[in-house]
Write a protein that holds these residues in place. Structure first.
Motif, PDB file in Angstrom:
ATOM      1  N   ALA A 149      10.845 -12.542  -8.927  1.00 41.12           N
ATOM      2  CA  ALA A 149      10.953 -12.512 -10.102  1.00 41.12           C
ATOM      3  C   ALA A 149      10.381 -13.616 -10.775  1.00 41.12           C
ATOM      4  O   ALA A 149      10.737 -14.819 -10.625  1.00 41.12           O
ATOM      5  N   ALA A 150       9.629 -13.358 -12.231  1.00 34.74           N
ATOM      6  CA  ALA A 150       9.147 -14.657 -12.950  1.00 34.74           C
ATOM      7  C   ALA A 150       9.829 -13.931 -14.469  1.00 34.74           C
ATOM      8  O   ALA A 150       9.381 -13.187 -14.957  1.00 34.74           O
ATOM      9  N   SER A 151      11.055 -14.524 -14.801  1.00 28.56           N
ATOM     10  CA  SER A 151      11.615 -14.190 -15.960  1.00 28.56           C
ATOM     11  C   SER A 151      11.829 -12.856 -15.818  1.00 28.56           C
ATOM     12  O   SER A 151      12.691 -12.449 -14.910  1.00 28.56           O
ATOM     13  N   ASN A 152      11.576 -11.976 -16.452  1.00 31.01           N
ATOM     14  CA  ASN A 152      11.653 -10.431 -16.673  1.00 31.01           C
ATOM     15  C   ASN A 152      10.834  -9.591 -15.791  1.00 31.01           C
ATOM     16  O   ASN A 152      11.028  -8.425 -15.955  1.00 31.01           O
ATOM     17  N   VAL A 153       9.742 -10.072 -15.143  1.00 31.14           N
ATOM     18  CA  VAL A 153       8.805  -9.506 -14.459  1.00 31.14           C
ATOM     19  C   VAL A 153       9.053  -9.622 -12.788  1.00 31.14           C
ATOM     20  O   VAL A 153       8.924 -10.645 -12.289  1.00 31.14           O
ATOM     21  N   ILE A 154       9.108  -8.255 -12.328  1.00 30.95           N
ATOM     22  CA  ILE A 154       9.240  -8.414 -10.966  1.00 30.95           C
ATOM     23  C   ILE A 154       8.062  -7.957 -10.176  1.00 30.95           C
ATOM     24  O   ILE A 154       7.196  -6.967 -10.866  1.00 30.95           O
ATOM     25  N   THR A 155       7.521  -8.829  -9.248  1.00 31.55           N
ATOM     26  CA  THR A 155       6.310  -8.547  -8.516  1.00 31.55           C
ATOM     27  C   THR A 155       6.797  -7.939  -7.285  1.00 31.55           C
ATOM     28  O   THR A 155       7.337  -8.681  -6.358  1.00 31.55           O
ATOM     29  N   LEU A 156       6.192  -6.907  -6.706  1.00 28.34           N
ATOM     30  CA  LEU A 156       6.665  -6.234  -5.335  1.00 28.34           C
ATOM     31  C   LEU A 156       5.250  -6.283  -4.656  1.00 28.34           C
ATOM     32  O   LEU A 156       4.253  -5.737  -4.945  1.00 28.34           O
ATOM     33  N   THR A 157       5.328  -6.702  -3.477  1.00 31.29           N
ATOM     34  CA  THR A 157       4.097  -6.997  -2.698  1.00 31.29           C
ATOM     35  C   THR A 157       4.199  -6.378  -1.422  1.00 31.29           C
ATOM     36  O   THR A 157       5.495  -6.766  -0.862  1.00 31.29           O
ATOM     37  N   ALA A 158       3.234  -5.579  -1.143  1.00 30.73           N
ATOM     38  CA  ALA A 158       3.537  -5.073   0.259  1.00 30.73           C
ATOM     39  C   ALA A 158       3.675  -5.944   1.391  1.00 30.73           C
ATOM     40  O   ALA A 158       2.904  -6.953   1.485  1.00 30.73           O
ATOM     41  N   ARG A 159       4.400  -5.213   2.500  1.00 31.72           N
ATOM     42  CA  ARG A 159       4.586  -6.234   3.655  1.00 31.72           C
ATOM     43  C   ARG A 159       3.199  -6.186   4.604  1.00 31.72           C
ATOM     44  O   ARG A 159       2.988  -7.296   5.505  1.00 31.72           O
ATOM     45  N   ASN A 160       2.589  -5.312   4.352  1.00 30.01           N
ATOM     46  CA  ASN A 160       1.255  -5.030   5.264  1.00 30.01           C
ATOM     47  C   ASN A 160       0.072  -5.051   4.416  1.00 30.01           C
ATOM     48  O   ASN A 160       0.021  -4.669   3.395  1.00 30.01           O
ATOM     49  N   VAL A 161      -0.765  -5.958   4.880  1.00 32.37           N
ATOM     50  CA  VAL A 161      -1.928  -5.765   4.153  1.00 32.37           C
ATOM     51  C   VAL A 161      -2.968  -4.593   4.182  1.00 32.37           C
ATOM     52  O   VAL A 161      -2.832  -4.130   5.411  1.00 32.37           O
ATOM     53  N   GLY A 162      -3.607  -4.222   3.339  1.00 32.00           N
ATOM     54  CA  GLY A 162      -4.285  -2.805   3.356  1.00 32.00           C
ATOM     55  C   GLY A 162      -4.313  -1.870   2.371  1.00 32.00           C
ATOM     56  O   GLY A 162      -3.478  -2.085   1.247  1.00 32.00           O
ATOM     57  N   ALA A 163      -5.376  -0.942   2.296  1.00 35.30           N
ATOM     58  CA  ALA A 163      -5.596  -0.067   1.112  1.00 35.30           C
ATOM     59  C   ALA A 163      -4.260   1.048   1.127  1.00 35.30           C
ATOM     60  O   ALA A 163      -4.306   1.603   0.328  1.00 35.30           O
ATOM     61  N   LEU A 164      -3.476   1.129   2.349  1.00 36.72           N
ATOM     62  CA  LEU A 164      -2.416   2.313   2.381  1.00 36.72           C
ATOM     63  C   LEU A 164      -1.363   1.914   1.488  1.00 36.72           C
ATOM     64  O   LEU A 164      -0.900   2.811   0.695  1.00 36.72           O
ATOM     65  N   ALA A 165      -1.158   0.575   1.221  1.00 42.62           N
ATOM     66  CA  ALA A 165      -0.119   0.334   0.322  1.00 42.62           C
ATOM     67  C   ALA A 165      -0.394   0.711  -1.033  1.00 42.62           C
ATOM     68  O   ALA A 165       0.650   0.888  -2.029  1.00 42.62           O
ATOM     69  N   ASN A 166      -1.596   1.083  -1.630  1.00 45.96           N
ATOM     70  CA  ASN A 166      -1.849   1.559  -2.811  1.00 45.96           C
ATOM     71  C   ASN A 166      -1.166   3.176  -3.116  1.00 45.96           C
ATOM     72  O   ASN A 166      -1.053   3.253  -4.277  1.00 45.96           O
ATOM     73  N   SER A 167      -0.920   3.646  -2.128  1.00 46.85           N
ATOM     74  CA  SER A 167      -0.051   4.909  -1.943  1.00 46.85           C
ATOM     75  C   SER A 167       1.369   4.795  -2.001  1.00 46.85           C
ATOM     76  O   SER A 167       2.306   5.918  -2.164  1.00 46.85           O
ATOM     77  N   LEU A 168       1.936   3.604  -2.022  1.00 44.18           N
ATOM     78  CA  LEU A 168       3.320   3.501  -2.130  1.00 44.18           C
ATOM     79  C   LEU A 168       3.888   4.011  -3.410  1.00 44.18           C
ATOM     80  O   LEU A 168       3.348   3.009  -4.349  1.00 44.18           O
ATOM     81  N   SER A 169       4.765   4.826  -3.523  1.00 44.45           N
ATOM     82  CA  SER A 169       5.262   5.017  -4.971  1.00 44.45           C
ATOM     83  C   SER A 169       6.412   4.134  -5.292  1.00 44.45           C
ATOM     84  O   SER A 169       7.153   3.979  -4.580  1.00 44.45           O
ATOM     85  N   VAL A 170       6.196   3.618  -6.514  1.00 49.69           N
ATOM     86  CA  VAL A 170       7.393   2.772  -7.030  1.00 49.69           C
ATOM     87  C   VAL A 170       7.771   3.725  -8.648  1.00 49.69           C
ATOM     88  O   VAL A 170       6.767   3.442  -9.438  1.00 49.69           O
ATOM     89  N   ILE A 171       8.982   4.176  -8.819  1.00 51.24           N
ATOM     90  CA  ILE A 171       9.203   4.842 -10.055  1.00 51.24           C
ATOM     91  C   ILE A 171      10.395   4.286 -10.378  1.00 51.24           C
ATOM     92  O   ILE A 171      11.377   4.218  -9.736  1.00 51.24           O
ATOM     93  N   THR A 172      10.707   4.900 -11.658  1.00 45.57           N
ATOM     94  CA  THR A 172      11.972   4.623 -12.331  1.00 45.57           C
ATOM     95  C   THR A 172      12.840   5.998 -12.462  1.00 45.57           C
ATOM     96  O   THR A 172      14.048   5.726 -12.644  1.00 45.57           O
ATOM     97  N   ASN A 173      12.242   7.140 -12.268  1.00 47.04           N
ATOM     98  CA  ASN A 173      13.104   8.466 -12.539  1.00 47.04           C
ATOM     99  C   ASN A 173      12.662   9.248 -11.158  1.00 47.04           C
ATOM    100  O   ASN A 173      11.400   9.635 -11.058  1.00 47.04           O
ATOM    101  N   GLN A 174      13.522   9.721 -10.472  1.00 49.16           N
ATOM    102  CA  GLN A 174      13.109  10.694  -9.447  1.00 49.16           C
ATOM    103  C   GLN A 174      13.960  12.019  -9.590  1.00 49.16           C
ATOM    104  O   GLN A 174      13.340  12.869  -9.451  1.00 49.16           O
ATOM    105  N   VAL A 175      15.157  11.917  -9.681  1.00 52.02           N
ATOM    106  CA  VAL A 175      15.867  13.231  -9.735  1.00 52.02           C
ATOM    107  C   VAL A 175      16.162  13.426 -11.500  1.00 52.02           C
ATOM    108  O   VAL A 175      16.638  14.627 -11.689  1.00 52.02           O
ATOM    109  N   GLY A 176      15.874  12.483 -12.299  1.00 56.07           N
ATOM    110  CA  GLY A 176      16.019  12.770 -13.670  1.00 56.07           C
ATOM    111  C   GLY A 176      17.430  12.696 -14.409  1.00 56.07           C
ATOM    112  O   GLY A 176      17.626  12.728 -15.641  1.00 56.07           O
ATOM    113  N   ASP A 177      18.222  11.962 -13.580  1.00 52.85           N
ATOM    114  CA  ASP A 177      19.597  11.929 -14.208  1.00 52.85           C
ATOM    115  C   ASP A 177      19.995  10.104 -13.966  1.00 52.85           C
ATOM    116  O   ASP A 177      21.319  10.164 -13.864  1.00 52.85           O
ATOM    117  N   GLU A 178      19.133   9.361 -13.908  1.00 47.89           N
ATOM    118  CA  GLU A 178      19.432   8.229 -13.688  1.00 47.89           C
ATOM    119  C   GLU A 178      20.090   7.246 -14.832  1.00 47.89           C
ATOM    120  O   GLU A 178      20.816   6.490 -14.607  1.00 47.89           O
TER     121      GLU A 178
END
Length: 329
Positions: free
Chosen positions: A163-192
């Motif tokens: 984190a840098a102030s209020n911004v979180i940076t998530l970095t894939a543990r593995n190098v490569g194009a596959l990580a572009n398909s890793l889902s990061v979302i704030t709502n999954q079931v709709g009742d968060e």
């Protein structure tokens, strides 16, 4: 003891030695092995390009949070009693993908909880009215770093967080194009809850690079694997697999006859999947098309799919039901 035959008449009385081969009888089949091909991290003790049987904790072998360790966990969940092997790959030359999560300043004065879903796994922190956006960001980083609990054990996310102030940076543990398909979302079931409105996810650095499979596959020698699972569905990787399993000089050739089938996934739109499928004609390859709105990453899908088929290969009609229950979402 009487012996039943399929083709030799039971009333045949002419003296002679009679024998027939029943190709459908499977009592004396050799061991059926499942192979998972995926990327490890430097903390994994398994050597790259050297096959190793899955015995014990895959996080120790392939590195906590690595793509291969997640593949092993999901494969074992779908194939509890089968013989599973890992073929660890080193990261390719390229870039590790990133995503950012920004916590808005309006969260100050609110109370409740804030949650993220990374690869379908939930991480949640409590928010007090006195918490600033930077405080919430730091709490989320700490929770991501602590990991989550699944399959009866503590696990690491496939990303690191800072984190840098209020911004979180998530970095894939593995190098490569596959990580572009890793889902990061704030709502999954709709009742968060209402505090999700203060979290914004954005794309960061695009991951690049795909591991070369040739050296790793050469390291398999003549070990037989009926089910080979990997998340690599790019043209280069599929061409390598086509030759590896091919009928001319590959594992399906008359000289080798050790066979095997490759299971992978393609994350894309339906139209792009149709276009990609029309360009392939590989009888020893199954490519499952997955739309991008899924929350589980490609490596989980490939491992779960292939392992489920391996587990249920003799069950017939029960395969589809069991797969729907155990597949990633």
């Amino acid at each position: 003891m009487s012996v039943s035959f399929n083709a030799i008449p039971s009333n045949l009385r002419v003296p002679l030695f009679y024998a027939e081969v029943n190709a459908g009888y499977s009592a004396y089949q050799g061991p059926s092995r499942t192979l998972l091909i995926g990327q490890k991290t430097s903390s994994g003790i398994a050597a790259a390009n050297v096959p190793v049987r899955l015995d014990g904790d895959p996080q120790l072998l392939a590195g906590a949070g690595s793509q291969l360790s997640e593949m092993a966990l999901w494969a074992r969940a779908n194939h509890p009693f089968g013989e599973i092997w890992l073929l660890p790959l080193a990261d390719p030359a390229g870039v590790a993908g990133t995503k950012t999560v920004t916590v808005a300043s309006g969260i100050l004065g609110s109370a409740g909880s804030a949650a993220l879903y990374i690869g379908g796994e939930k991480v949640e922190v409590a928010v007090q009215p006195t918490d600033t956006n930077a405080t919430v960001a730091a709490a989320l980083v700490a929770a991501i770093t602590a990991g989550y609990f699944k399959f009866g054990r503590p696990l690491s996310f496939p990303v690191t967080a800072a984190a840098a102030s209020n911004v979180i940076t998530l970095t894939a543990r593995n190098v490569g194009a596959l990580a572009n398909s890793l889902s990061v979302i704030t709502n999954q079931v709709g009742d968060e809850g209402p505090l999700q409105q203060y979290l914004t996810v954005a794309a960061g650095t695009t991951g690049t690079g795909v591991p070369a499979l040739n050296a790793a596959l050469a390291g398999l020698g003549d070990i037989e694997f009926d089910f080979i699972c990997a998340p690599y569905a790019d043209t280069t990787s599929l061409d390598v697999i086509k030759d590896f399993l091919g009928p001319v000089s590959g594992r399906w050739s008359p000289m080798l006859q050790i066979y095997g089938h490759y299971f992978t996934v393609l994350f894309d739109t339906v139209s792009n999947q149709a276009t990609a499928g029309a360009l392939r004609n590989d009888p020893s390859v199954t490519i499952m098309g997955v739309t991008a709105d899924t929350t589980s990453p490609p490596w989980r899908w490939a491992a779960a799919h292939g392992a489920r088929v391996a587990s249920d290969k003799n069950i017939g009609g029960e395969v589809d039901q069991a797969y729907r229950i155990s597949r990633p979402v």
